[in-house]
Design a protein around this motif. Sequence first.
Motif, short mmCIF file in Angstrom:
data_model
loop_
_atom_site.label_atom_id
_atom_site.label_comp_id
_atom_site.label_asym_id
_atom_site.label_seq_id
_atom_site.Cartn_x
_atom_site.Cartn_y
_atom_site.Cartn_z
N TYR A 185 34.95 45.87 125.89
CA TYR A 185 35.58 45.41 124.65
C TYR A 185 35.25 46.36 123.50
N VAL A 192 44.66 51.49 121.71
CA VAL A 192 44.38 50.17 122.28
C VAL A 192 42.88 49.90 122.36
N ARG A 193 42.11 50.96 122.59
CA ARG A 193 40.66 50.83 122.55
C ARG A 193 40.08 51.92 121.67
N ARG A 243 39.28 46.17 117.37
CA ARG A 243 40.37 46.99 116.86
C ARG A 243 40.81 46.51 115.49
N GLN A 282 55.80 45.41 127.06
CA GLN A 282 54.44 44.89 126.92
C GLN A 282 54.30 43.55 127.60
N GLN A 302 42.00 39.33 132.33
CA GLN A 302 41.02 39.65 131.25
C GLN A 302 39.65 39.05 131.49
N THR A 309 42.93 43.08 114.26
CA THR A 309 42.97 42.02 115.27
C THR A 309 42.10 40.84 114.85
N CYS A 354 43.88 42.25 120.76
CA CYS A 354 44.89 43.28 121.06
C CYS A 354 45.61 43.81 119.83
N CYS A 397 47.03 37.58 121.57
CA CYS A 397 45.73 37.82 122.19
C CYS A 397 44.79 38.38 121.12
N ARG A 441 44.34 33.57 125.13
CA ARG A 441 45.26 34.00 126.18
C ARG A 441 46.26 32.91 126.55
N VAL A 464 48.24 45.84 120.09
CA VAL A 464 49.63 46.20 120.42
C VAL A 464 50.68 45.54 119.50
#
Length: 454
Positions: free
Chosen positions: A336, A49-50, A339, A201, A265, A342, A164, A161, A277, A166
């Motif tokens: 932040y 995720v990060r 990723r 999630q 966030q 994304t 993200c 988002c 978002r 995910v």
Amino acid sequence: MKKLYLQTYGCQMNQYDSERIAQVMGRMDYESTDRIETADLVILNTCSVRDRAEQKVYSALGRWKKLKEQREGVIIGVGGCVAQQEGANLLKRLPHLDLVFGTHNIQKLPQMVEQVQASRSRPVETAFYRQPSYMEDPQGRTDVQGAKAFVTIMQGCNKVCSFCIVPHVRGREASRPSARIVAEIQSLVRQGVKEVMLLGQNVNSYGKTSPGELSFAELLGRVNRIEGLRRIRFTTSHPQDLSPELIEAFATLKKLCEHLHLPVQSGADSVLSRMRRGYTRDEYLARINRLRQRCANVALSTDIIVGFPGETDAEFANTLELLKQVEYDEIFSFMYSPRPQTVSAKIYNDDVAEAIKKARLQEVQSLQKEIALRKNRASIGNVEEILVDGKSRLKNGQIMGRTRTNRIVNLTGDETLVGSLLPVRIIGATANSLIGEELTAQHVSDFRSEGEMA
Ligand code: SAH
Ligand code: F3S
């Protein structure tokens, strides 16, 4: 019996997946060990995720290279989100790895291990499945330990988002049938479980992609009726889908604990829009206000990202101001990091300097510490019900548990209390936890007759 060493990084969903891994391998006669040097099968369940979470994975896997030299025949596997993201690349990059399984492929692990044993091939399974049945273990849950259990109700995420990963590593939203969820919780209760944490999630979207299925609020109502179950929690909710019905559930369902994790966030509309978002700060605050009107003592926690691309001092100040306004009980804050795959990584430069990200993170955390300490101190004198989790990490001879509002309470008490629900008086507080004391029999009976216990 053979030995399984399993290391887990990341979220509660990953912890749940690790329990599933231990269960399927348990049926293959693998018992869990915490001594890696004795293991026949070593599995890393990973988080991407990060960036920092992903780097941890590579350093752990690097260290594991020597296991192959130390113990002949040891099998090393990688599962979870990095496995999903990287697939066969991991095998190329790390010659000592034997197998890679993605987030939808836990049930395939036994077969993959057999394949390695039989042919020394290096299997990779990262397919996504649209049907929710990949989440089901046909033999049910038999691994229950203690009074608390995770229950996955859905996987994946259909939100967009921009920061993200995910949705890319866990796939599209899919909900388990409610009848299966209810049957599973009934069976967990028979095995001694008192509290369930429903996982997804974005649990507010439960059922939306399964025609005829219950809504999330209806599912909560159904779970609330399960006899013997005492507490219900869930995570995570997206603010956009926090429906009036769900808010009502907090007001009406006795077993639903008074705690909501609602990631915001950022406190700046401009950043929220770049994050895609789907809500403004005012819309978010309006939902929280409505919830607090219906359930005055609800505890709130949130996630904050600092240093999103383009975040100015003024935008960051909006986040600090939001924290002061809401007064969360707990926050999880992150710097932040871009990723792979994304949108934010593709269209924005990661242009907030590392030093500024660090300073902002620190500012957020020290502000929150003040708020949490103030709130925790205000609860001194209250009587709260805790579910005793285990031994305290702080002091020998102490036990710890959580209130319905998810505060940690440490108190002097006997280990035989582990797994029980206990009313305690709060007698002290730090920013991170509370100190409690057991009530006398008289206090307990007063407390019960006041009807404060759920
Ligand atoms: N709905 C999910 C969110 C998963 S990500 C859940 O079950 O919690 C968890 C948190 O990680 C997010 O809320 C966000 O605050 C943080 N996060 C996600 N991607 C990030 C990134 N690229 N950089 C920094 N933090 C990130
Ligand atoms: Fe990630 Fe947003 Fe879904 S944070 S998990 S894409 S709700």
